[in-house]
Write a protein that holds these residues in place. Structure first.
Motif, PDB file in Angstrom:
ATOM      1  N   GLN A 546       0.847  -1.191   0.000  1.00 48.33           N
ATOM      2  CA  GLN A 546       0.000   0.000   0.000  1.00 48.33           C
ATOM      3  C   GLN A 546       0.885   1.244   0.000  1.00 48.33           C
ATOM      4  N   VAL A 547       0.266   2.388  -0.248  1.00 48.15           N
ATOM      5  CA  VAL A 547       1.016   3.641  -0.311  1.00 48.15           C
ATOM      6  C   VAL A 547       1.759   3.898   0.991  1.00 48.15           C
ATOM      7  N   ARG A 548       1.122   3.522   2.118  1.00 46.94           N
ATOM      8  CA  ARG A 548       1.750   3.787   3.420  1.00 46.94           C
ATOM      9  C   ARG A 548       3.016   2.968   3.638  1.00 46.94           C
ATOM     10  N   HIS A 549       3.264   1.950   2.795  1.00 46.90           N
ATOM     11  CA  HIS A 549       4.451   1.120   2.962  1.00 46.90           C
ATOM     12  C   HIS A 549       5.670   1.705   2.269  1.00 46.90           C
ATOM     13  N   GLY A 577      -3.717  10.785  -3.312  1.00 43.86           N
ATOM     14  CA  GLY A 577      -4.123  11.158  -1.967  1.00 43.86           C
ATOM     15  C   GLY A 577      -5.228  12.210  -2.010  1.00 43.86           C
ATOM     16  N   HIS A 602       1.158  10.156  -5.547  1.00 45.47           N
ATOM     17  CA  HIS A 602       1.596   8.789  -5.240  1.00 45.47           C
ATOM     18  C   HIS A 602       2.249   8.111  -6.453  1.00 45.47           C
TER      19      HIS A 602
END
Length: 991
Positions: A546-549, A577, A602
């Motif tokens: 995911q983007v948060r990774h 985002g 992103h």
């Protein structure tokens, strides 16, 4: 004198591990308690007591509803400012002595509301400077953060070269006013200590706002210019050493002034920073040499202004305690020193003991004070004397070191006085060199170790009372090295990727791989959904990324001797985002100007932005609709748009999301709610209908439309077909859907009706004309030939010659006015009457009916309902044949009482469990048999069948043949049919 061997058994005096801290309690805090923490380590355990304002809080002798002791912590429940504000100290005591904690104050914080007095507008010409006064309310503590709101919350003003908000006074300064500055301003004060914020106004109360009116809005070439004029001046400042401070300076002027800082007779400190386009000078980690006069200079093409003031640097007290009970304190002003022994005053300055005795043992506290504060340092003095011994802390027998690394071998014997240390490797005496160093505490440090350094190392310790030694063996292992490092990786959301990590290490050791992302250690037990450490390697598997990774990853290969680290970056492409800061800037009657900030792409360029609206009448808070915009297509770089085709006088919220090649991203936070301006109605009411009531009145109904403005209402108009003039009336209630004209209309005529809306801006269009036919007169002839017969104890069948309304009631028990009514179509000449009372005498009448009303009643038809069936449940039994092929069912015969219907037989419903319908059987006997079903669970329902209806149901449950328990002499089993249910427990009885 005391011996070293006794130290372990005799214990030690109290040593504070946690002392109370200064506390600010918010007066309106929902948390109704204060906790003052105190924890002391001691052997035997210390007794904890508390003092408030030099008075002991005696919880045992004088219980208090506010104070309680939890462990060593003092808890104040329902704090009261008058009773509980003050200075608190914690006292810890055991047989070895007493220590007192540093003082901790409890104060009550508050932040009052702004006064509601009306503020005068600020009038200023374009190009001039302006000052908006905040006048913040009273508060404690005084440290707050000031911000300003433009027009609506949360549209905060971002300070720039033209606008500045002083964090000292809260005032906002505009160096050069522009036409776009016209609007309403609010001072916003936040107290981070108590977590509270207040506005200088209530939103939408314009009379409280500070309003800027820009007069003489000339072109840029004709706007008058003004010289630089400093309005924000930093005061004479006193700072603590090592503190961070900020000096403010801001000037008005046109063109915008340039700001410069300097220190008189010296350069600016090396640790300074300038921000806010020069308005703020930050001095980081202030030192004594930073003291001096600082000057702020502002200039533009029209002139220069300057201001200077002194910065004084002082210091809190810093304490270093030694066993000799010398207390050295540094501070500015110079602190004074006093001593406590076991909680009692013991002298000032430096303590000197000419001849130590065991009576000098105890807990000593040095207190250093100046006007900036008070701090404590504690030490236990225990008079001891013993030769060195390694019994309690020998040199480690097995010592490991990595090749080319650093090794420290500790040598910490117990001895008094402090011994001298000698190290030997085998028989070789070791001395300090470029690779070897003997520390003051006896430890030996060896740098750049190699295989040649392996061997036994002995530490010798000697003092006046004796000597001792301890030996350990050093082994050098192969250094750990990263052989395959992770590389920078780019992934798409949802992908799976692997970061490789391999290392070489000494085969006699075990190795562990530790992964971190942005300094966060990955826990493979809690983060298993996305992270996995591959077996027999150090490779990191990232699943469903995911983007948060995305982030900076590091792999550490670690043994008990050393470690090695390699790093890589992971970039993740995915949905955009959310855009930020969605706000409405211009409001019209059918359009608004919307502005937002670009969100993160992103890793994939933004293609389009989509605006959505939610209006006041949305039934679902998630019923957002795509808005019409100008321009129609909003590309990825767009940060504003005009939203069109809105309804006037309607409340709206707006949100925005972006689209890239991966799809639509997360929605932004919704804007504040706004209402469009009012306008003349443009939409007529819909679904306009009319009818003439029983008394000849005209009833007009419609579906309301949007109001479009204030003072909204309806104009209802009607006329008979042959009339030329319309009659009209005004309905002022905007929520109404109905109007009644109470005068009687002429029967059997055509009536035309129409409705239109109006508000404070004017009238809207009329609806389409709706035609209403007034009915003829009501029927005048009574019905003939009305018949009825009973069906069950509670139902009857009535029929007549083709007419409309039926009434029925009990002759002697009911009021005719409360009779039950049934309406039927004129083409039907019979109906079923329900919910009748059993065993009752009923009267039935039928009337003709049309739009004008009811005709005269027919002659009453009389009938008797039947008696009810027995209300008792049957007792049902079952029996399964020996070969399990047949199911026998029987039940007790039920007899009717004198007031119940005769039992004619029984109904049996055989159905599968969970299903509503099954096979129905009837019988006059009180038993029946069935073939045994093979699988599944079944329900059998039995009830009595009577002329007055069916009796209550009795149920019994059976299981199919192959669901039954099979028993052999060796085992018990259940057949694996999914439609069978099995018990939780089985009782087995063996011989």
């Amino acid at each position: 004198m005391e011996w070293c061997g006794l130290l372990e058994a005799t214990g030690f005096g109290p040593i504070f591990e946690e002392e109370p801290l200064d506390t600010v309690y918010a007066e309106d805090s929902p948390e109704n308690k204060i906790s003052m923490n105190c924890r002391a380590r001691a052997n035997p355990p210390a007794i904890i007591k508390w003092w408030l304002n030099n008075w002991e809080i005696k919880l045992m002798e004088q219980p208090d509803e506010h104070f309680s002791l939890v462990g060593g912590n003092l808890v104040i429940t329902n704090p009261d400012k008058g009773k509980h504000a003050g200075k608190y100290v914690c006292v810890a005591k055991n047989v070895y002595g007493t220590v007192i904690s540093k003082e901790a104050t409890v104060k009550f914080g508050y932040l009052n509301q702004f006064p509601t007095d009306e503020r005068e507008p600020v009038h200023v010409k374009e190009g001039q400077g302006a000052v908006l006064l905040c006048s913040p309310p009273s508060r404690y503590p005084s440290e707050v953060m000031f911000r300003w709101i433009y027009n609506d919350f949360p549209n905060f003003i971002i300070p720039d070269q033209r606008r500045f908000v002083s964090q000292t006074t809260g005032n906002m300064y505009i160096a050069k006013v522009e036409a776009s500055d016209v609007g309403n301003y609010s001072c916003f004060v936040s107290s981070p200590t108590i977590g509270k914020s207040v506005f200088s106004i209530e939103r939408c109360k314009i009379t409280h706002n500070t309003t800027i009116f820009a007069h003489n809005c000339l072109t840029e070439t004709t706007v008058k210019r003004y010289p630089s004029d400093i309005r924000v001046k930093f005061p004479k400042t006193y700072a603590l050493v090592h503190q961070n401070i900020t000096l403010e300076c801001f000037a008005l002027g046109n063109p915008l002034p340039h700001i410069r800082w300097r220190k008189l007779d010296a350069d600016l400190p090396p640790n300074y920073e300038v921000s806010m386009n020069g308005a703020l000078l930050h001095l980081i980690n202030v030192q004594y040499e930073d003291e001096g006069s600082y000057e702020c200079e502002t200039l533009n093409v029209k002139g220069m202004d300057w201001y200077r003031q002194w910065l004084y640097v002082e210091g809190k007290t810093n304490v270093g305690s030694e066993l000799t009970l010398r207390c050295v304190a540094v501070g500015k002003p110079l602190p004074w020193i006093r001593w406590l022994k076991d909680g009692y005053s013991y002298g000032k300055g430096e303590l000197k003991f000419s001849s130590l005795t065991f009576e000098d043992s105890g807990m000593y506290q040095c207190i250093a004070e100046n006007e900036w504060g008070t701090i404590y340092a504690s030490a236990e003095l225990r008079v001891v004397s013993c030769a060195p011994t390694f019994i309690y802390n020998p040199v480690k027998k097995v010592l490991l070191g990595a090749e080319n690394g650093r090794v420290v071998i500790e040598c910490k014997p117990r001895a008094a006085p402090k011994p001298k240390f000698i190290w030997k490797r085998g028989s070789e005496l070791l001395t300090n060199s470029s690779r070897m160093l003997i520390w003051d505490d006896g430890s030996l440090e060896i740098l750049n170790v190699s295989k040649s350094d392996e061997g036994s190392y002995t530490c010798y310790a000697e003092n006046d009372h004796g000597k001792s030694n301890s030996t350990g063996t050093l082994t050098i292992t192969e250094a750990t090295k990263i052989t395959e490092a992770p590389s920078d990786t780019e992934a798409v959301v949802g992908d799976t990727t692997i970061l490789q990590c391999s290392a070489s290490f000494d085969p006699s050791l075990d190795i562990t791989f530790i992964w971190t992302v942005d300094s966060y250690v990955i826990n493979f037990y809690t983060d298993f959904e996305h992270y996995e450490l591959l077996m027999n390697s150090g490779d990191l598997l990232i699943k469903n990324i995911q983007v948060r990774h995305a982030g900076h990853y590091s792999c550490t290969a670690q043994t008990i001797v050393d470690n090695a680290t390699a790093e890589a970056d992971v970039f993740v492409k995915g949905l955009p985002g959310p855009p930020g800061g969605v706000r409405v800037e211009e409001i019209g009657d059918t359009s608004v100007k919307l502005r937002w900030g670009l969100g993160s792409d992103h890793g994939s360029p933004l293609i389009q932005h989509v605006v959505q609206t939610l209006d006041f009448y949305a039934l679902d808070p998630e019923d957002w609709k795509t808005a019409s915009t100008s321009p129609v297509f909003l590309d990825g770089s767009t940060e504003s748009a005009t939203i069109v085709d809105l309804y006037p006088w309607m409340q709206y919220e707006f949100r925005v999301h972006a689209i890239n090649e991966f799809g639509a991203g997360e929605n932004s936070r919704s804007s504040i709610k706004i209402k469009t301006w009012d306008a003349r109605p443009t939409v007529a009411p819909s679904d306009v209908l009319g009818q003439v009531g029983i008394s000849g009145e005209l009833i007009v109904t419609w579906t309301p439309q949007f109001f479009f403005g204030k003072k909204f209402g309806y104009v209802v108009a009607f006329k008979q077909y042959e009339d030329s003039e319309w009659k009209w009336t005004t309905v002022e209630d905007p929520e109404t859907r109905r109007y009644v004209y109470k005068e009687s209309m002429t029967p059997d005529t055509e009536i035309q009706v129409k409705v239109k809306t109006y508000n404070n801006k004017g009238e809207g269009p009329s609806s389409l004309i709706s035609v209403v036919d007034s009915p003829r007169l009501a029927p005048t002839e009574a019905l003939l030939d009305v018949y009825a017969r009973q069906v069950t104890a509670t139902e009857a069948l009535v029929w007549w010659l083709p007419i409309y309304q039926i009434r029925y009631w009990r002759k002697y028990d009911d009021n005719e006015a409360a009779a039950s009514r049934v309406l039927v179509h004129r083409a039907i000449n019979q109906t079923r009457l329900e919910n009748m009372r059993p065993d009752s005498h009923y009267l039935i009448e039928v009337r003709a009916f049309n739009g004008a009303g009811l005709g005269p009643p027919s002659e009453h038809c009389e009938m008797f309902t039947r008696r009810p069936p027995p209300s008792r449940h049957l007792r049902v039994y079952k029996y399964v044949s020996f070969n399990r092929k047949w199911l026998y069912l029987y039940w007790d015969h039920i007899y009717n009482y004198w007031n119940e219907s005769y039992v004619e037989g029984y109904k049996i419903l055989f159905r599968k469990e969970g299903e509503r319908y099954g096979k129905l059987y009837t019988t006059g006997r009180h038993y029946i048999d069935f073939p045994m079903p093979e699988t599944g669970d079944y329900i059998i329902e039995v009830r009595a069948r009577c002329e007055g209806g069916d009796g209550p149901i009795s149920q019994i449950r059976v299981q199919g043949e192959y669901c039954l328990l099979h028993i052999s002499k060796d085992f018990i089993f259940y057949p694996p049919h999914s439609s069978c249910s099995y018990p939780n427990h089985v009782l087995i009885i063996t011989k």
